[in-house]
Design an enzyme around this catalytic site. Sequence first.
Site, short mmCIF file in Angstrom:
data_model
loop_
_atom_site.label_atom_id
_atom_site.label_comp_id
_atom_site.label_asym_id
_atom_site.label_seq_id
_atom_site.Cartn_x
_atom_site.Cartn_y
_atom_site.Cartn_z
N CYS A 1 -3.21 5.92 -2.39
CA CYS A 1 -4.19 5.92 -3.48
C CYS A 1 -3.81 6.97 -4.52
O CYS A 1 -3.94 6.74 -5.72
CB CYS A 1 -5.59 6.19 -2.95
SG CYS A 1 -5.98 5.33 -1.41
N CYS B 1 -3.62 -3.44 -1.07
CA CYS B 1 -5.07 -3.25 -1.01
C CYS B 1 -5.76 -3.94 -2.19
O CYS B 1 -6.97 -4.11 -2.19
CB CYS B 1 -5.43 -1.79 -0.97
SG CYS B 1 -4.90 -0.88 -2.42
N ASP C 1 -6.04 -2.79 -5.17
CA ASP C 1 -6.69 -1.85 -6.08
C ASP C 1 -5.89 -1.71 -7.38
O ASP C 1 -4.67 -1.77 -7.37
CB ASP C 1 -6.84 -0.49 -5.41
CG ASP C 1 -7.84 -0.55 -4.26
OD1 ASP C 1 -8.48 -1.60 -4.11
OD2 ASP C 1 -7.96 0.43 -3.53
N CYS D 1 -10.68 1.72 -4.15
CA CYS D 1 -11.37 2.45 -3.09
C CYS D 1 -11.86 3.82 -3.58
O CYS D 1 -11.49 4.26 -4.67
CB CYS D 1 -10.43 2.63 -1.91
SG CYS D 1 -9.18 3.87 -2.24
FE1 FES Z 1 -5.60 1.12 -2.10
FE2 FES Z 1 -7.05 3.26 -2.02
S1 FES Z 1 -6.99 1.69 -0.53
S2 FES Z 1 -5.83 2.56 -3.63
#
Ligand code: FES
Length: 147
Positions: free
Chosen positions: A103, A33, A35, A59
């Site tokens: 996450c 993702c 992140d 996110c």
């Molecule tokens: Fe990757 Fe939340 S979508 S940390």
Amino acid sequence: MYSEKVMDHFQNPRNVGEIENASGVGTVGNAKCGDIMRMYLDIDENGVIRDCKFKTFGCGAAVATSSMATELVKGKTVQEALQVTNKAVMDALDGLPPVKVHCSLLAEEAIHAALWDYAEKHGIKIEGLQKPKSDIHEGEEEDEEEY
Ligand code: FES
């Protein structure tokens, strides 16, 4: 889809920021993702976490889980902080949708990475703490990427 607690921590995240001269800093990311989460720990001479701050480029669930994780580790010893797993963070938030479980793993991993940094800087070993992965793949991929 999200609990009230998740929405609250997403909209009003606690402990956002940096700690100058932190005792330990950990940065982790999820390659899928994209992140990234960074955790700062201020740990006193008795091994108690005095303060914890975070920065998350990610996110809403990543923001909420890092916010909750900072709340959970504050005031704990480094040993107790190891019990702040992704499950503990999710429970404290009244759950997360299945697609958002990774996450919360990022939050656990960021705490571990910061504790690892603290232990390395102080030449100590924290019982039960594993060297953090720099990336979380939820087990579907074999490789660990360094960055
Ligand atoms: Fe990757 Fe939340 S979508 S940390």
